[in-house]
Motif scaffolding. Structure first.
Motif, PDB file in Angstrom:
ATOM      1  N   MET A 186       0.940  -1.137  -0.031  1.00  0.00           N
ATOM      2  CA  MET A 186       0.057  -0.134  -0.023  1.00  0.00           C
ATOM      3  C   MET A 186       0.744   1.267  -0.044  1.00  0.00           C
ATOM      4  O   MET A 186       1.879   1.199   0.534  1.00  0.00           O
ATOM      5  N   THR A 232      -3.686   4.172   8.613  1.00  0.00           N
ATOM      6  CA  THR A 232      -5.027   3.978   8.243  1.00  0.00           C
ATOM      7  C   THR A 232      -6.172   4.083   9.283  1.00  0.00           C
ATOM      8  O   THR A 232      -5.682   3.962  10.590  1.00  0.00           O
ATOM      9  N   ALA A 281      -5.442   7.167   5.415  1.00  0.00           N
ATOM     10  CA  ALA A 281      -6.404   6.301   4.173  1.00  0.00           C
ATOM     11  C   ALA A 281      -7.503   5.637   4.900  1.00  0.00           C
ATOM     12  O   ALA A 281      -7.243   4.856   6.121  1.00  0.00           O
ATOM     13  N   THR A 308      -9.602   1.105   3.259  1.00  0.00           N
ATOM     14  CA  THR A 308      -8.520   0.217   2.603  1.00  0.00           C
ATOM     15  C   THR A 308      -8.556  -1.129   3.051  1.00  0.00           C
ATOM     16  O   THR A 308      -7.838  -2.107   2.578  1.00  0.00           O
TER      17      THR A 308
END
Length: 346
Positions: free
Chosen positions: A61, A66, A126, A129
């Motif tokens: 990634m 995240t 993020a 994901t």
């Protein structure tokens, strides 16, 4: 069910000596909701100990941090790579992943506290994901407004990947956040085939509705890319299918398109292959050969798909766009290319 000694995104098998628990058994409330939308779904409401997670160094990634307010996903995509994470809770990675949803009910307050910490340096975060933060459960628990508000208030850059149309509920918040920090939105649309969608992604909005999300976001000044994922070998990779999908993506006003070929990690592989044997038994041997070396299709196949999508994106003029400007590609008129293709994975 195992709740103790579980760290977020921890690849170590259960019982192998974890350093920190994600949440404790006495912080779990199990709830069922007797409505048609959630029939057969069980929610495990937990008070998490942390919410900002570092991506393992071995990950492919392109981001380091995240936030995942849910575990499990009612989208029920048969190929979902996150299925394996349910086994860390002693939950089934098949139907259990689709119907046993872990909800981190304190996610917004945890995030706000984390962003206010002097140790946090404002790195990009993020979302979507692991599992979709705009799956159906979000309509009930409404965790994302508080999460976006915290990111907005701290001007912290973030991105969201989703298959859910529910993201439009938070359009105003996204606009506010985009005025103070970088906000990247990407919608996942791997194909347009209606029959394939109904069997392989049964809990998601139709691909056309997802492209409506792209259109609405761009019309309101929020540039939106499309993750063309997954491209499913032998079922969604015919040149005519790729052309139709990229054309529709261009017509939605997407600022970029990024193809991603189906990958089958442990947990997802078994569930997908069982689905394949039921719906397309003639393809089982072909898949066994194509994925004989592991979770990813061969490099030659991935390069071929990427090249085809790249060429189509150039043909239909998908590329860098001014913020807030949406391209409109007529469905029956093929336009001249208007710029280089930008392939971006948010």
């Amino acid at each position: 069910m195992r709740w103790d000694n579980l760290a977020e995104n921890d690849p170590v098998p259960p019982g192998a000596g974890r350093a920190a628990a994600l949440f404790d058994a006495d912080a779990v409330v199990t709830r069922t909701v007797d409505t048609p939308e959630f029939r057969g779904v069980t929610f495990h409401e937990v008070r998490a100990r942390s919410i900002v997670n570092r991506v393992p160094g071995v990950s492919r990634m392109p981001f380091e941090w995240t936030v995942n307010p849910y575990r499990g996903c009612t989208h029920a995509c048969v190929y979902c790579f996150a299925r394996k994470t349910h086994s860390y809770l002693d939950l089934d990675t098949g139907l259990g992943f689709d119907s046993q949803i872990v909800v981190k009910v304190n996610a917004p307050e945890l995030l706000r506290r984390h962003l206010a910490s002097g140790r946090w340096q404002g790195a990009h975060i993020a979302m979507g994901t692991n599992v979709d933060c705009y799956q159906r459960a979000e309509g009930r628990y409404r965790l994302m407004p508080g999460i976006i508000e915290a990111l907005r208030d701290h001007a912290n850059p973030f991105s969201i990947l989703t298959k859910g149309t529910l993201i439009l509920r938070d359009l105003e918040l996204l606009q506010q956040a985009s005025e103070v920090t970088h906000v990247g939105i990407s919608v996942s649309v791997g194909f347009l085939d209606d029959a394939l969608w109904r069997t392989v992604e049964p809990g998601t909005p139709a691909p056309e509705r997802r492209l409506d999300v792209v259109r609405t976001l761009t019309d309101h000044g929020i540039g939106c890319g499309v993750l063309m994922a997954p491209v499913i070998p032998f079922l969604g990779d015919h040149p005519d299918q790729l052309r139709a999908t990229v054309r529709a993506i261009a017509a939605s006003g997407a600022t970029s398109v990024t193809p991603l070929v189906l990958h089958l990690r442990p947990g997802a592989r078994e569930w997908f292959m069982a689905w394949l044997a039921e719906h397309h038994p003639h393809l089982v041997r072909r898949y066994e050969r194509l994925y004989a070396e592991g979770a990813y299709a061969p490099k030659w196949y991935q390069r071929r798909i990427t090249r085809q999508v790249h060429d189509l994106a150039t043909e239909f003029g998908i590329g860098p766009a001014h913020r807030g400007a949406a391209r409109r590609i007529p469905q029956r008129v093929e336009p001249e290319p208007v710029g280089p293709t930008q392939l971006t994975l948010l």
